[in-house]
Design a protein around this motif. Sequence first.
Motif, PDB file in Angstrom:
ATOM      1  N   SER A 245       8.207  -1.443 -15.664  1.00  0.00           N
ATOM      2  CA  SER A 245       7.639  -0.874 -14.438  1.00  0.00           C
ATOM      3  C   SER A 245       6.216  -1.373 -14.224  1.00  0.00           C
ATOM      4  O   SER A 245       5.830  -1.729 -13.100  1.00  0.00           O
ATOM      5  CB  SER A 245       7.659   0.657 -14.509  1.00  0.00           C
ATOM      6  OG  SER A 245       8.991   1.137 -14.601  1.00  0.00           O
ATOM      7  N   LEU A 246       5.425  -1.394 -15.307  1.00  0.00           N
ATOM      8  CA  LEU A 246       4.079  -1.959 -15.194  1.00  0.00           C
ATOM      9  C   LEU A 246       4.141  -3.430 -14.796  1.00  0.00           C
ATOM     10  O   LEU A 246       3.357  -3.910 -13.977  1.00  0.00           O
ATOM     11  CB  LEU A 246       3.332  -1.811 -16.519  1.00  0.00           C
ATOM     12  CG  LEU A 246       2.617  -0.486 -16.787  1.00  0.00           C
ATOM     13  CD1 LEU A 246       1.920  -0.538 -18.131  1.00  0.00           C
ATOM     14  CD2 LEU A 246       1.615  -0.173 -15.685  1.00  0.00           C
ATOM     15  N   ARG A 247       5.085  -4.149 -15.377  1.00  0.00           N
ATOM     16  CA  ARG A 247       5.252  -5.567 -15.057  1.00  0.00           C
ATOM     17  C   ARG A 247       5.655  -5.755 -13.596  1.00  0.00           C
ATOM     18  O   ARG A 247       5.275  -6.740 -12.959  1.00  0.00           O
ATOM     19  CB  ARG A 247       6.318  -6.158 -15.987  1.00  0.00           C
ATOM     20  CG  ARG A 247       6.582  -7.638 -15.791  1.00  0.00           C
ATOM     21  CD  ARG A 247       5.481  -8.494 -16.332  1.00  0.00           C
ATOM     22  NE  ARG A 247       5.802  -9.907 -16.169  1.00  0.00           N
ATOM     23  CZ  ARG A 247       5.015 -10.908 -16.505  1.00  0.00           C
ATOM     24  NH1 ARG A 247       3.827 -10.654 -17.033  1.00  0.00           N
ATOM     25  NH2 ARG A 247       5.378 -12.160 -16.330  1.00  0.00           N
ATOM     26  N   ASN A 315       7.709   4.589 -15.444  1.00  0.00           N
ATOM     27  CA  ASN A 315       8.927   4.426 -14.664  1.00  0.00           C
ATOM     28  C   ASN A 315       9.147   5.621 -13.758  1.00  0.00           C
ATOM     29  O   ASN A 315       9.588   5.463 -12.612  1.00  0.00           O
ATOM     30  CB  ASN A 315      10.139   4.195 -15.570  1.00  0.00           C
ATOM     31  CG  ASN A 315      11.364   3.826 -14.760  1.00  0.00           C
ATOM     32  OD1 ASN A 315      12.359   4.563 -14.748  1.00  0.00           O
ATOM     33  ND2 ASN A 315      11.316   2.709 -14.055  1.00  0.00           N
ATOM     34  N   GLU A 316       8.840   6.821 -14.244  1.00  0.00           N
ATOM     35  CA  GLU A 316       8.885   7.983 -13.363  1.00  0.00           C
ATOM     36  C   GLU A 316       7.923   7.799 -12.197  1.00  0.00           C
ATOM     37  O   GLU A 316       8.248   8.108 -11.041  1.00  0.00           O
ATOM     38  CB  GLU A 316       8.533   9.249 -14.138  1.00  0.00           C
ATOM     39  CG  GLU A 316       9.598   9.708 -15.125  1.00  0.00           C
ATOM     40  CD  GLU A 316       9.243  11.043 -15.758  1.00  0.00           C
ATOM     41  OE1 GLU A 316       8.647  11.882 -15.050  1.00  0.00           O
ATOM     42  OE2 GLU A 316       9.543  11.246 -16.943  1.00  0.00           O
ATOM     43  N   LEU A 321       6.557   7.227  -6.740  1.00  0.00           N
ATOM     44  CA  LEU A 321       5.437   6.804  -5.895  1.00  0.00           C
ATOM     45  C   LEU A 321       5.707   5.525  -5.128  1.00  0.00           C
ATOM     46  O   LEU A 321       5.141   5.316  -4.045  1.00  0.00           O
ATOM     47  CB  LEU A 321       4.181   6.609  -6.759  1.00  0.00           C
ATOM     48  CG  LEU A 321       3.757   7.781  -7.645  1.00  0.00           C
ATOM     49  CD1 LEU A 321       2.530   7.399  -8.478  1.00  0.00           C
ATOM     50  CD2 LEU A 321       3.469   9.013  -6.798  1.00  0.00           C
ATOM     51  N   GLY A 322       6.521   4.631  -5.694  1.00  0.00           N
ATOM     52  CA  GLY A 322       6.680   3.309  -5.097  1.00  0.00           C
ATOM     53  C   GLY A 322       5.615   2.357  -5.609  1.00  0.00           C
ATOM     54  O   GLY A 322       4.623   2.763  -6.227  1.00  0.00           O
ATOM     55  N   THR A 323       5.803   1.072  -5.345  1.00  0.00           N
ATOM     56  CA  THR A 323       4.912   0.059  -5.920  1.00  0.00           C
ATOM     57  C   THR A 323       3.481   0.166  -5.406  1.00  0.00           C
ATOM     58  O   THR A 323       2.529   0.098  -6.186  1.00  0.00           O
ATOM     59  CB  THR A 323       5.458  -1.343  -5.636  1.00  0.00           C
ATOM     60  OG1 THR A 323       5.657  -1.502  -4.223  1.00  0.00           O
ATOM     61  CG2 THR A 323       6.792  -1.566  -6.336  1.00  0.00           C
ATOM     62  N   ASP A 324       3.288   0.339  -4.106  1.00  0.00           N
ATOM     63  CA  ASP A 324       1.930   0.328  -3.558  1.00  0.00           C
ATOM     64  C   ASP A 324       1.115   1.510  -4.060  1.00  0.00           C
ATOM     65  O   ASP A 324      -0.054   1.351  -4.446  1.00  0.00           O
ATOM     66  CB  ASP A 324       1.979   0.331  -2.030  1.00  0.00           C
ATOM     67  CG  ASP A 324       2.508  -0.969  -1.453  1.00  0.00           C
ATOM     68  OD1 ASP A 324       2.494  -1.979  -2.188  1.00  0.00           O
ATOM     69  OD2 ASP A 324       2.939  -0.981  -0.287  1.00  0.00           O
ATOM     70  N   GLU A 325       1.708   2.695  -4.062  1.00  0.00           N
ATOM     71  CA  GLU A 325       0.962   3.872  -4.503  1.00  0.00           C
ATOM     72  C   GLU A 325       0.699   3.821  -6.003  1.00  0.00           C
ATOM     73  O   GLU A 325      -0.359   4.271  -6.470  1.00  0.00           O
ATOM     74  CB  GLU A 325       1.720   5.147  -4.138  1.00  0.00           C
ATOM     75  CG  GLU A 325       0.879   6.401  -4.316  1.00  0.00           C
ATOM     76  CD  GLU A 325       1.535   7.656  -3.765  1.00  0.00           C
ATOM     77  OE1 GLU A 325       1.080   8.761  -4.111  1.00  0.00           O
ATOM     78  OE2 GLU A 325       2.512   7.520  -2.993  1.00  0.00           O
ATOM     79  N   GLY A 347      -0.694  -7.901  -4.319  1.00  0.00           N
ATOM     80  CA  GLY A 347      -0.907  -7.234  -3.054  1.00  0.00           C
ATOM     81  C   GLY A 347      -1.669  -5.939  -3.160  1.00  0.00           C
ATOM     82  O   GLY A 347      -1.710  -5.150  -2.220  1.00  0.00           O
ATOM     83  N   GLY A 348      -2.265  -5.673  -4.336  1.00  0.00           N
ATOM     84  CA  GLY A 348      -2.966  -4.418  -4.534  1.00  0.00           C
ATOM     85  C   GLY A 348      -4.408  -4.475  -4.096  1.00  0.00           C
ATOM     86  O   GLY A 348      -4.978  -5.507  -3.822  1.00  0.00           O
TER      87      GLY A 348
END
Length: 348
Positions: A245-247, A315-316, A321-325, A347-348
């Motif tokens: 998830s971090l990746r 992962n939770e 939250l989704g990727t952007d949040e 894109g952050g």
Amino acid sequence: MESAAGEIARRLGREAEAVCRHYLSNGRKQGRYWIVGDADNTPGRSLYVRLAGSSSGPGAAGKWTDAATGEHGDLLDLIAANLRLGSLGEALDEARRFLSLPQPEPPPRQISSPAPTGSPEAARRLFAMGRPIAGTLAERYLGRRGITGVSDVPSLRFHPHCYYWREDWPDGADPEAWPALLAKITDLDGTLTGVHRTWLDPATARKAPLDPPRKAMGNLLGHGVRIGKPSDLVAAGEGLETMLSLRTVLPDLPVIAALSANHLAALILPTDLQRLYIAVDADEAGVLASDKLTDRAEGDGIEAIRLTPRHGDFNEDLRALGTDELRAHLRPQLAPADVERLLSSSGG
């Protein structure tokens, strides 16, 4: 020159309907396709085999796809899946028998002993039998958990029929076989020391209904599943999905999944590491493991920075939250020198 497997697959393609009638007898012909439930010959309409087409390429005769699982391949792959064969050599032998072709001359006999159960050698052989996860049930499983962009990660593979022994399995009974996501465990030099298996349910693309649905084999202590090129910084954490998830949200950040709190605390760190991000699971074991790893890293002169999820793990967070949040949540936790380095390309 065409490989032996390529030549056999092409020959099978010329006899595609006969292959299907033999191995997928519960299916039926529908136009230019043979329709059946799955590679195990279950009645249904999920798997379809092209019966006519070119001799090679995407539209070749014999190409098949299972719409339920995303698996696909040629008729050699289909025979291997149907009979649950464990190697390419076994599939080629079976195909030659079906096509009435002579078997190749056997190589000089070499005496080899079975690898001890659960050993690094057994893990190496299992991982070698896997295939890249792109287009497989493993990719669908990770996608359901919000994890993307990892289909070409070399430390991940998919095995369509991975044995599972239950703890109370009767002596002498055959084990179950389920599809599985395989993750390669390596040491600092990249040598495989073990394999982590997550068994999957093909009907739901979730974890299989097994207890437990994950197991590791081989030598784990101090090692982990490594994703991304070695760098002067790395993130380490417990779970495979946590670190994937971090990746997903920070694709330029190399990560290591130690697979448990105890193994995270004992993770062997690269000697040239300058900064270590520790993904902390929000439970007592996770906090204790991060404390121990922080002390060891700082004792070796490595800057240690904790990354704290909003929920139980990352992962939770990704699913909630989704990727952007999630990137926005991680931004203030990163070292200032890493913000542009890790977030600019994502894109952050």
